[in-house]
Scaffold this active site. Structure first.
Site, PDB file in Angstrom:
ATOM      1  N   ARG A  87      41.441 124.608 -29.453  1.00 13.65           N
ATOM      2  CA  ARG A  87      40.415 123.831 -28.749  1.00 13.65           C
ATOM      3  C   ARG A  87      39.253 124.746 -28.376  1.00 13.65           C
ATOM      4  O   ARG A  87      39.446 125.741 -27.670  1.00 13.65           O
ATOM      5  CB  ARG A  87      41.025 123.188 -27.490  1.00 13.65           C
ATOM      6  CG  ARG A  87      40.006 122.425 -26.693  1.00 13.65           C
ATOM      7  CD  ARG A  87      40.570 121.750 -25.445  1.00 13.65           C
ATOM      8  NE  ARG A  87      39.431 121.236 -24.702  1.00 13.65           N
ATOM      9  CZ  ARG A  87      39.261 121.334 -23.391  1.00 13.65           C
ATOM     10  NH1 ARG A  87      40.192 121.894 -22.631  1.00 13.65           N
ATOM     11  NH2 ARG A  87      38.174 120.869 -22.828  1.00 13.65           N
ATOM     12  N   HIS A 132      31.167 121.534 -22.526  1.00 19.77           N
ATOM     13  CA  HIS A 132      31.930 122.329 -21.566  1.00 19.77           C
ATOM     14  C   HIS A 132      30.911 123.054 -20.673  1.00 19.77           C
ATOM     15  O   HIS A 132      30.833 124.275 -20.652  1.00 19.77           O
ATOM     16  CB  HIS A 132      32.861 123.299 -22.298  1.00 19.77           C
ATOM     17  CG  HIS A 132      34.032 123.775 -21.483  1.00 19.77           C
ATOM     18  ND1 HIS A 132      35.336 123.629 -21.882  1.00 19.77           N
ATOM     19  CD2 HIS A 132      34.087 124.421 -20.293  1.00 19.77           C
ATOM     20  CE1 HIS A 132      36.146 124.157 -20.981  1.00 19.77           C
ATOM     21  NE2 HIS A 132      35.410 124.657 -19.999  1.00 19.77           N
ATOM     22  N   GLU A 177      36.202 118.195 -17.899  1.00 20.25           N
ATOM     23  CA  GLU A 177      36.290 118.194 -16.439  1.00 20.25           C
ATOM     24  C   GLU A 177      35.047 117.661 -15.725  1.00 20.25           C
ATOM     25  O   GLU A 177      34.280 118.426 -15.125  1.00 20.25           O
ATOM     26  CB  GLU A 177      36.610 119.607 -15.940  1.00 20.25           C
ATOM     27  CG  GLU A 177      37.889 120.143 -16.506  1.00 20.25           C
ATOM     28  CD  GLU A 177      38.292 121.484 -15.904  1.00 20.25           C
ATOM     29  OE1 GLU A 177      37.549 122.016 -15.077  1.00 20.25           O
ATOM     30  OE2 GLU A 177      39.363 121.985 -16.258  1.00 20.25           O
ATOM     31  N   ASN A 316      43.921 118.512 -18.019  1.00 20.70           N
ATOM     32  CA  ASN A 316      43.935 119.941 -17.694  1.00 20.70           C
ATOM     33  C   ASN A 316      44.736 120.078 -16.411  1.00 20.70           C
ATOM     34  O   ASN A 316      44.323 119.569 -15.363  1.00 20.70           O
ATOM     35  CB  ASN A 316      42.514 120.468 -17.452  1.00 20.70           C
ATOM     36  CG  ASN A 316      41.661 120.464 -18.719  1.00 20.70           C
ATOM     37  OD1 ASN A 316      42.104 120.083 -19.789  1.00 20.70           O
ATOM     38  ND2 ASN A 316      40.420 120.894 -18.577  1.00 20.70           N
ATOM     39  N   TYR A 318      46.735 122.700 -13.745  1.00 22.11           N
ATOM     40  CA  TYR A 318      46.977 124.088 -13.363  1.00 22.11           C
ATOM     41  C   TYR A 318      47.983 124.240 -12.227  1.00 22.11           C
ATOM     42  O   TYR A 318      48.830 125.107 -12.258  1.00 22.11           O
ATOM     43  CB  TYR A 318      45.658 124.773 -12.961  1.00 22.11           C
ATOM     44  CG  TYR A 318      44.790 125.118 -14.157  1.00 22.11           C
ATOM     45  CD1 TYR A 318      44.878 126.359 -14.762  1.00 22.11           C
ATOM     46  CD2 TYR A 318      43.906 124.186 -14.694  1.00 22.11           C
ATOM     47  CE1 TYR A 318      44.097 126.691 -15.867  1.00 22.11           C
ATOM     48  CE2 TYR A 318      43.121 124.507 -15.804  1.00 22.11           C
ATOM     49  CZ  TYR A 318      43.224 125.751 -16.380  1.00 22.11           C
ATOM     50  OH  TYR A 318      42.460 126.068 -17.474  1.00 22.11           O
ATOM     51  N   GLU A 387      44.575 121.825 -21.175  1.00 19.50           N
ATOM     52  CA  GLU A 387      44.512 123.163 -20.570  1.00 19.50           C
ATOM     53  C   GLU A 387      45.663 123.354 -19.606  1.00 19.50           C
ATOM     54  O   GLU A 387      46.020 122.432 -18.859  1.00 19.50           O
ATOM     55  CB  GLU A 387      43.218 123.367 -19.752  1.00 19.50           C
ATOM     56  CG  GLU A 387      42.004 123.719 -20.547  1.00 19.50           C
ATOM     57  CD  GLU A 387      40.761 123.937 -19.687  1.00 19.50           C
ATOM     58  OE1 GLU A 387      40.883 124.441 -18.545  1.00 19.50           O
ATOM     59  OE2 GLU A 387      39.676 123.591 -20.171  1.00 19.50           O
TER      60      GLU A 387
HETATM   61  C1  BGP Z   1      39.137 125.157 -16.153  1.00 21.59           C
HETATM   62  C2  BGP Z   1      37.936 125.243 -17.064  1.00 21.59           C
HETATM   63  C3  BGP Z   1      37.906 126.486 -17.891  1.00 21.59           C
HETATM   64  C4  BGP Z   1      38.425 127.719 -17.192  1.00 21.59           C
HETATM   65  C5  BGP Z   1      39.613 127.477 -16.282  1.00 21.59           C
HETATM   66  C6  BGP Z   1      39.861 128.586 -15.306  1.00 21.59           C
HETATM   67  O1  BGP Z   1      38.886 124.302 -15.089  1.00 21.59           O
HETATM   68  O2  BGP Z   1      37.894 124.147 -17.950  1.00 21.59           O
HETATM   69  O3  BGP Z   1      36.620 126.622 -18.413  1.00 21.59           O
HETATM   70  O4  BGP Z   1      37.419 128.422 -16.633  1.00 21.59           O
HETATM   71  O5  BGP Z   1      39.455 126.320 -15.526  1.00 21.59           O
HETATM   72  O6  BGP Z   1      39.059 128.382 -14.190  1.00 21.59           O
HETATM   73  P1  BGP Z   1      38.609 129.472 -13.147  1.00 21.59           P
HETATM   74  O7  BGP Z   1      37.907 130.535 -13.914  1.00 21.59           O
HETATM   75  O8  BGP Z   1      37.682 128.738 -12.237  1.00 21.59           O
HETATM   76  O9  BGP Z   1      39.844 129.944 -12.474  1.00 21.59           O
END
Ligand code: BGP
Length: 479
Positions: A87, A132, A177, A316, A318, A387
């Site tokens: 991606r 992006h 996002e 995405n 995390y 992600e």
């Molecule tokens: C996501 C984004 C990415 C990347 C990742 C890590 O939200 O799509 O581009 O940056 O987060 O984020 P960060 O660098 O803010 O921890």
């Protein structure tokens, strides 16, 4: 069929299905460099960082990983990882230097065409993000995401991309996002770095949805019968759980605030804003004497235009946070604007470990819970994890924590598949260290480390890369 029978009869299936996509992700501004190469136009991130010192290490992404020149090495990296999907994003101003389709850049066309062909030659599906965050500065000068015309501009840009690459690209992510585009961009966390959430930010909310839908409708009408591609918008969400049972209602509202605001208009049966949230936000603006509701109303035609514009859910994911109901006056305003609007704070469960960033709690079960929520709430039958990744501040090649994080997340993905959720694929953020927005080059997410001081920006596999390639090759998680 055989594996389904086996799993049905003998319990959990331990291998990923043959159709499963194992990927890794990057984004144009974060890796390409070549900010002024060929006839590329200026993006709003170029402008922001050329005129302000806001990153932790005072850096910008003028060179970044130099993928503008080193794209062949990136394809090799993807191959070494055993990916069957990569991606990446297309830079709008690299393809359309003025922001508009009056001039399509030959240089930009060649760059992405070579990348796509190179990936396909190695059997790697390109999953292409159309936006992006690097808006042409020319469009930001016209009001950017707060200008309703951006839906048309984005639809026109999308048509150019589908015309140029639609024969080879089968998976498109319209916007990455929208939460970060609006709640970040209008809350001084990302370009255009404005402090204007209450008006500009909420206008942006509506316009990102219309822009996404414009691109989807262009594809549906003009390209779908030719190319049979799949499109979605990638939403980023914390998964939320209540701290105590008394926080149940606040948690439902938090999910609406940060997930529903961008998902309900597209995925719900009724379309439009999540009703309860729309009401609360309208009351908030009334209380402040602002004559318009925070969330700009959709017309009935706009509701229909946006509703159903997806072929799968792109997520995405995390981390997971606990939600605590608080007095709105006393609520914090981080990480995203909105806590004060609905009266919540986020806290960590003390039993969860965290990454170097203290809000980054590690609770892999949250991913499976969120997949179930999406499936149950919207009845979506296909989800792609676009992600998921682990941040660190050190350069270590022996990144055991990242490896463990990815492993435990993949275990949850497999469990979700066994639960009957059609997870199409999983994507690690990121394939390699890159420019991580306001944290500059300090935060590392890469399966591959990048030596930013070496003349050829050497990419070196970390332990997590070795682990991930063993997963992609065996299609199972090693014990
Ligand atoms: C996501 C984004 C990415 C990347 C990742 C890590 O939200 O799509 O581009 O940056 O987060 O984020 P960060 O660098 O803010 O921890």
């Amino acid at each position: 069929v055989f594996s389904a029978v086996v799993s049905g009869c003998f319990g959990q299936n331990e291998t990923f299905p043959t159709w499963f996509l194992f990927g890794a992700a990057t984004a144009a501004y974060q890796i390409e460099g070549g900010w002024y190469a060929g006839d590329k136009g200026e993006s709003m991130w170029d402008r922001l960082l050329h005129s302000n010192d806001i990153t932790l290490d005072s850096s910008n992404a003028d060179v970044a990983c130099d993928s503008y020149h080193l794209w062949r090495r990136d394809i090799e990296v993807a191959k070494e990882l055993g990916l069957n999907m990569y991606r990446f994003s297309i830079s709008w101003p690299r393809i359309l230097p003025s922001g508009f389709p009056n001039q399509v850049s030959e240089d930009g066309k060649k760059y992405y065409s070579n990348l796509i062909d190179g990936l396909l030659e190695k059997g790697i599906q390109p999953v292409v993000t159309m936006y992006h965050w690097d808006l042409p500065q020319s469009l930001q000068d016209l009001g950017g995401w707060a200008n309703p015309l951006i839906a048309t501009w984005f639809g026109d840009y999308a048509r150019v991309l589908f015309t140029l690459f639609g024969d080879r690209v089968k998976y498109w992510i319209t916007l990455n996002e929208p939460l970060a585009i609006c709640d970040g961009g209008y809350n001084k966390m990302a370009a255009p770095f404005l402090d204007d959430m209450k008006i500009g930010g909420y206008l942006c909310n509506k316009h990102v949805l219309l822009a996404h839908a414009a691109a989807y409708r262009v594809y549906e009408k003009e390209f779908q019968s030719l190319y049979y591609g799949k499109l979605s918008m990638a939403n980023v969400f914390f998964w939320f759980k209540p701290e105590k049972t008394t926080d149940d209602e606040a948690t439902k509202l938090a999910i609406q605030m940060w997930e529903g605001r961008y998902a309900h208009p597209i995925y719900s049966e009724s379309g439009g804003w999540p009703p309860e949230l729309e009401k609360i936000l309208a009351e908030n603006s009334k209380k402040e004497g602002y004559p318009y509701p925070r969330l700009p109303p959709f017309t009935p035609e706009e509701i229909e235009f946006v509703k159903g514009t997806y072929d799968f859910y792109a997520l995405n994911h995390y981390t997971t946070r606990l939600v605590r109901k608080v007095d709105p006056e006393k609520a914090g305003s981080w990480p995203y604007y909105g806590c004060k609007e609905i009266g919540v704070d986020f806290v960590n469960d003390p039993t969860w470990k965290t990454a170097v960033i203290d809000w980054f709690a590690i609770y892999p079960e949250g991913l499976r819970e969120q997949l179930h929520w999406i499936n149950k709430t919207y009845g979506v039958d296909q989800v792609m994890i676009t992600e998921n990744g682990y941040p660190d501040l050190n350069d270590d090649l022996f990144d055991v924590q990242r490896m463990t994080y990815i492993k435990t997340m993949l275990q949850q993905v497999l469990l979700a598949i066994n639960d009957g959720i059609h997870v199409m694929g999983y994507t690690v953020w990121s394939m390699m260290d890159n420019f991580e927005w306001v944290t500059g080059y300090k935060t590392k997410y890469g399966l591959y480390a990048v030596d930013f001081l070496s003349p050829n920006l050497t990419r070196t596999p970390r332990e997590s890369a070795r682990f991930y390639s063993s997963v992609t090759k065996g299609r199972r998680i090693p014990k």
